[in-house]
Design an enzyme around this catalytic site. Structure first.
Site, PDB file in Angstrom:
ATOM      1  N   THR A   1      33.924  19.736  18.347  1.00 29.66           N
ATOM      2  CA  THR A   1      34.270  19.154  19.648  1.00 29.66           C
ATOM      3  C   THR A   1      35.765  18.972  19.800  1.00 29.66           C
ATOM      4  O   THR A   1      36.227  18.593  20.853  1.00 29.66           O
ATOM      5  CB  THR A   1      33.570  17.797  19.836  1.00 29.66           C
ATOM      6  OG1 THR A   1      33.924  16.927  18.749  1.00 29.66           O
ATOM      7  CG2 THR A   1      32.077  17.966  19.874  1.00 29.66           C
TER       8      THR A   1
ATOM      9  N   THR B   1      31.765  27.518   1.478  1.00 31.00           N
ATOM     10  CA  THR B   1      32.182  28.113   2.751  1.00 31.00           C
ATOM     11  C   THR B   1      33.546  28.734   2.517  1.00 31.00           C
ATOM     12  O   THR B   1      34.576  28.156   2.814  1.00 31.00           O
ATOM     13  CB  THR B   1      32.262  27.067   3.862  1.00 31.00           C
ATOM     14  OG1 THR B   1      30.976  26.520   4.030  1.00 31.00           O
ATOM     15  CG2 THR B   1      32.679  27.706   5.177  1.00 31.00           C
TER      16      THR B   1
ATOM     17  N   THR C   1      40.196  29.015   8.832  1.00 31.73           N
ATOM     18  CA  THR C   1      39.541  28.176   9.842  1.00 31.73           C
ATOM     19  C   THR C   1      40.180  26.780   9.795  1.00 31.73           C
ATOM     20  O   THR C   1      41.210  26.565  10.408  1.00 31.73           O
ATOM     21  CB  THR C   1      38.015  28.122   9.617  1.00 31.73           C
ATOM     22  OG1 THR C   1      37.740  27.777   8.256  1.00 31.73           O
ATOM     23  CG2 THR C   1      37.379  29.464   9.938  1.00 31.73           C
TER      24      THR C   1
END
Length: 412
Positions: A412, A205, A168
């Site tokens: 965003t 994570t 990611t």
């Protein structure tokens, strides 16, 4: 892929395990692949699969958060249903598929059913892991359309492609492959991981997948994996946050080992996990260095690990390292609030080779030289107590303004 310094992992001088190639497909009989299925706007690889030989054993460790993605619970439940066996795991990146209501489970079940049909095995033997933005479901039309290309892609040398597809915010892929001569044969352990932010025990994570081409009884394998995770993925921190999808899955399949070789197998498993864990910490969002904290002379390993993790997780320690400031008071202060009781009058402390404290008292030291140590890519902090003979290590990274920038703009 960034290599991990040997100084940042288990002592390897007496270890039979040496690096080889292949990543998660280094172990004989395992296959993997990765493609771009259009799950990410960037168009980068985002869908991976690891396929194990039939009858493979699988052990798992999962996030301790009570806010968990459906895929985490599904993996845990299926490993219980199959008594620790699995045939494959599918991994999507881009969407965590967590906090998505009933759809999270429905989609996970549908995806694993498709993969099970293609592999000709029962659904319970297929696992799924997701990573990405929380609260965003998987775009199922894209994923389902990508299943055939993915299944056409997985091969015995597909570790690189799979490792790239699970990332990611990571800047680099994270892979490991080790081999050792155990008894009369060569045994290999392979692995891949992802993780860069929201990294903190228990767990982070992060996703990690290990493979081994030696057969191990399921309960024993689970015990090995749990201990190795405690000394690796549960000993790293980037920012003090854990997440909803954290999973470690370790597969084992092949010929059984003689019982005397089990200890060496666990050593290799721990070494592989520690190298992957250090790669995650080194790739922490906005990080410029890897911090290793060694705590010695503790009453037991759990106490040593708790102190080491607290120091690694201290924002004041992390910012001091980033500023190349040998402000040792922050280190001992973090140790003191770890929840572990010790006599501060017995503490000794080093940054690199520079000793800053002895018997709880400050020592004169070359501040510029100590600052130069903090400018390196690997920073070692060593704290010695006089409570016992146990020791442990934890790993983290410095904290920079780039961490704020990355996470302020993440969705965003």
């Amino acid at each position: 892929m960034w290599p991990v310094s040997r100084s940042a992992v288990v002592a390897v001088a007496d270890s039979p395990w040496r690096r080889c190639t292949g990543g998660v497909t280094a172990a004989k009989g395992f296959q993997a692949g990765g493609i771009s299925a259009g799950l990410k706007v960037s168009g980068r690889p985002d869908l991976a699969v690891v396929v194990a030989p039939e009858q493979a054993v699988c052990a798992g460790c999962f996030t301790t958060s009570c806010v968990r993605a459906a895929c985490v619970d599904l993996c845990s439940e299926r490993l219980q249903q199959t008594a620790g066996h699995a045939r494959a795991v599918l991994i999507n990146s881009g969407q965590a598929n967590a906090c998505t209501g009933d759809r999270g489970l429905v989609d996970s079940l549908r995806i694993t059913r498709v993969l099970a049909d293609q592999l000709g095995c029962s659904e319970e033997l297929v696992l799924i892991c997701s990573t990405g933005v929380i609260g965003v479901p998987i775009p199922m039309p894209n994923l389902l359309a990508g299943m055939q290309p993915l299944l056409a892609d997985f091969t015995e040398d597909g570790g690189d492609r799979a490792a790239a597809a699970i990332l990611t915010t990571d800047l680099v892929d994270k892979q490991i492959a080790l081999e050792a001569q155990l008894g009369d044969r060569t045994v290999r352990i392979g692995g891949m991981a992802k993780g860069s932010g929201m990294i903190h025990p228990d767990m982070a994570t992060m996703l990690a997948f290990l493979t081994c081409d030696a057969a191990v009884e399921p309960a024993l394998w689970q015990s090995m994996v749990r201990r190795a995770v405690s000394r690796s993925f549960n000993a790293i921190t980037v920012d003090g946050d854990t997440s909803t999808n954290d999973t470690v899955l370790a597969f084992a399949a092949g010929e059984p080992l003689a019982e005397p070789d089990h200890a060496q197998l666990e050593l290799g498993l721990t070494q592989a996990m520690q190298e992957l864990a250090c790669a995650i910490a080194r790739d922490g969002e906005g990080a410029t260095c890897l911090i290793e904290v060694r705590v010695e002379g503790a009453v037991d390993e759990a106490s040593a690990l708790q102190i080491a993790r607290t120091i690694c997780g201290s924002s004041l320690v992390k910012t001091a390292v980033h500023g190349r400031d040998p402000n040792w008071g922050r280190i001992v202060a973090a140790a003191g609030r770890s929840g572990v009781r010790f006599n501060p009058e017995d503490v000794a402390l080093w940054i690199g080779e520079h000793q800053l404290m002895a018997s709880g008292q400050p020592l004169p030291f070359d501040r510029q030289a100590a600052s130069d140590v903090l400018r390196g890519k690997d920073v070692l902090i060593r704290l010695k107590l006089m409570e016992g003979s146990a020791e442990a290590r934890a790993w983290g990274c410095d904290l920079s303004d780039q961490y704020v920038r990355i996470n302020a703009d993440y969705t965003t």
